[in-house]
Enzyme design. Structure first.
Site, mmCIF file in Angstrom:
data_model
loop_
_atom_site.group_PDB
_atom_site.id
_atom_site.type_symbol
_atom_site.label_atom_id
_atom_site.label_comp_id
_atom_site.label_asym_id
_atom_site.label_seq_id
_atom_site.Cartn_x
_atom_site.Cartn_y
_atom_site.Cartn_z
ATOM 1 N N ARG A 57 0.841 -1.204 0.000
ATOM 2 C CA ARG A 57 0.000 0.000 0.000
ATOM 3 C C ARG A 57 0.872 1.248 0.000
ATOM 4 O O ARG A 57 0.489 2.291 -0.537
ATOM 5 C CB ARG A 57 -0.925 0.017 1.226
ATOM 6 N N TYR A 110 -12.003 18.856 -16.755
ATOM 7 C CA TYR A 110 -12.719 17.581 -16.706
ATOM 8 C C TYR A 110 -13.828 17.658 -15.658
ATOM 9 O O TYR A 110 -13.667 18.275 -14.606
ATOM 10 C CB TYR A 110 -11.729 16.473 -16.371
ATOM 11 N N ASP A 182 -2.734 19.252 -15.395
ATOM 12 C CA ASP A 182 -3.206 17.965 -15.898
ATOM 13 C C ASP A 182 -2.727 17.850 -17.344
ATOM 14 O O ASP A 182 -3.171 18.588 -18.228
ATOM 15 C CB ASP A 182 -4.730 17.908 -15.815
ATOM 16 N N LYS A 207 -5.479 6.665 -19.785
ATOM 17 C CA LYS A 207 -5.632 7.164 -21.144
ATOM 18 C C LYS A 207 -4.394 6.837 -21.986
ATOM 19 O O LYS A 207 -4.111 5.684 -22.244
ATOM 20 C CB LYS A 207 -5.921 8.664 -21.099
#
Length: 391
Positions: A57, A110, A182, A207
């Protein structure tokens, strides 16, 4: 030695032969925890006094390799990875802000990011100012009034507007703020925001970095001190990337330069063809001379990307008529895949928003977001021609 080209960088940056096996392909460390021969060695790794992993983790050898690869492609000191792009966005914003902080951003972001800025962060006492993307003076004024974080997206999703990273970053730094960009649409092949003054750059790795529509992930890169701040939030929130996903991402990154070159070329061809079509009222692509941000894009982009959008005069009714007729494009809520992907913002980038909220953000119901794949451009154009002929 001359600078390496994009495909050479994609293939070779940070790659090493595994010393234990001689493998060229990075091994996948699927284990949850890592064992130590004694408590002292364990404690040294746990407290950061020695290199080592404790629990996946927190960190893992395979995810480390992915983070290092993307950081190298972005020209960054360090990176940290996430389960999804939204995990990267939300974790970064939450790690950098707190009660009384002020975030400045633009409307053309977005949909998930927009809701993070307008609904989620304000619950924690964060002042979020969202400015019209086309209002450069308004953006400067908002930054000057106070800016702990300037959050940009360029080109924007789905309107493909282009923001001048260097200019806005300079204004934010003068106000004492950090700049987060971004870079999902552009990829590190087309733009390196850190070289233009950004402090952190992030991606929805689902993406273009993944590129094949079969994995979800996110990544943030920048100076080690800033990445450590984001990492500390990420390890407690538990939003780290799975090592098996990191291995798939590493495989995909080796073809990133090659894929993006084809995406760029196809989008340019398709956008130019659409611009002359009588059923299309507007085409949004920074590679077109008609695009308002074309000159800025030329300065800060090596290529104009594989994303474009175009508007049909008939609104959503026209969109619903045209899209099912496409034979070489999938109607799906993703982008950056080797396959061409299309859809309206109402079902993709801004599905979380109401029609009224999309209209307020300047997104028409007749807009189609088009992610050009790596098919032959002539086939994509022929496909669009027959689909649009019904109008």
């Amino acid at each position: 030695m001359p600078a390496l080209g994009p495909s050479t960088r994609s293939v070779h940056l940070t790659e090493v032969v595994d010393p234990a096996t001689g493998s060229v392909v990075p091994p996948i460390a699927t284990n949850s925890a890592f064992a130590y021969p004694d408590v002292d060695a364990w404690l040294a790794a746990a407290t950061g006094q020695a290199e080592g992993h404790i629990y996946s983790r927190n960190s893992n050898p395979t995810t480390d390799r992915f983070e290092a690869k993307v950081a190298a492609l972005e020209g960054a000191e360090a990176g940290t990875s996430f389960t999804t792009g939204m995990a990267a966005i939300s974790s970064t914003l939450l790690a950098l802000t707190g009660k009384g902080s002020r975030v400045v951003s633009v409307k053309d972001a977005y949909g998930g990011t927009y809701l993070m800025l307008t609904e989620i962060l304000p619950r924690f006492g964060v002042d979020c100012v969202v400015v019209d993307t086309d209002d450069a003076d308004g953006l400067d004024a908002a930054i000057a009034e106070g800016c702990d974080v300037l959050y940009l997206e360029t080109p924007t999703n789905p309107a493909l507007k282009v923001l001048d990273i260097a200019r806005t970053a300079s204004a934010a730094h003068e106000a004492g703020g950090l700049v987060v960009v971004d870079n999902t649409f552009a990829t590190p092949i087309n733009t390196q925001p850190l070289a233009h003054g950004a402090d952190l750059v992030l991606h929805s790795a689902s993406k273009y970095l993944g590129g094949h529509g079969d994995v979800l992930g996110g990544v943030v890169c920048g100076a080690a001190e800033l990445i450590d701040r984001v990492f500390r939030y990420r390890e407690i929130a538990g939003t780290g990337m799975d090592p098996a996903v990191a291995a798939q991402m590493l495989r995909s990154l080796k073809t990133l330069g090659l894929r993006v070159e084809r995406h760029n070329a196809n989008a340019m061809r398709v956008a130019g063809w659409l611009e002359d079509h009588p059923a299309v009222v507007a085409v949004h692509y920074p590679g077109l001379l008609s695009h308002p941000g074309h000159e800025i894009a030329k300065r800060q982009m090596a290529g104009f990307g594989g994303m474009l959008s175009f508007e049909l005069a008939g609104g959503m009714a026209a969109v619903k008529t045209v899209l099912p007729r496409l034979a070489h494009a999938y109607l799906a809520a993703n982008l950056g895949q080797v396959e061409t992907i299309v859809g309206p913002p109402a079902t993709t980038s801004h599905v979380e928003l109401t029609p009224e909220e999309r209209a307020a953000a300047g997104i028409s119901e007749g807009l189609i977001r088009y992610s050009a794949g790596i098919e032959d451009a002539e086939d994509l154009i022929d496909d669009l021609d027959q689909a649009l002929s019904v109008l």
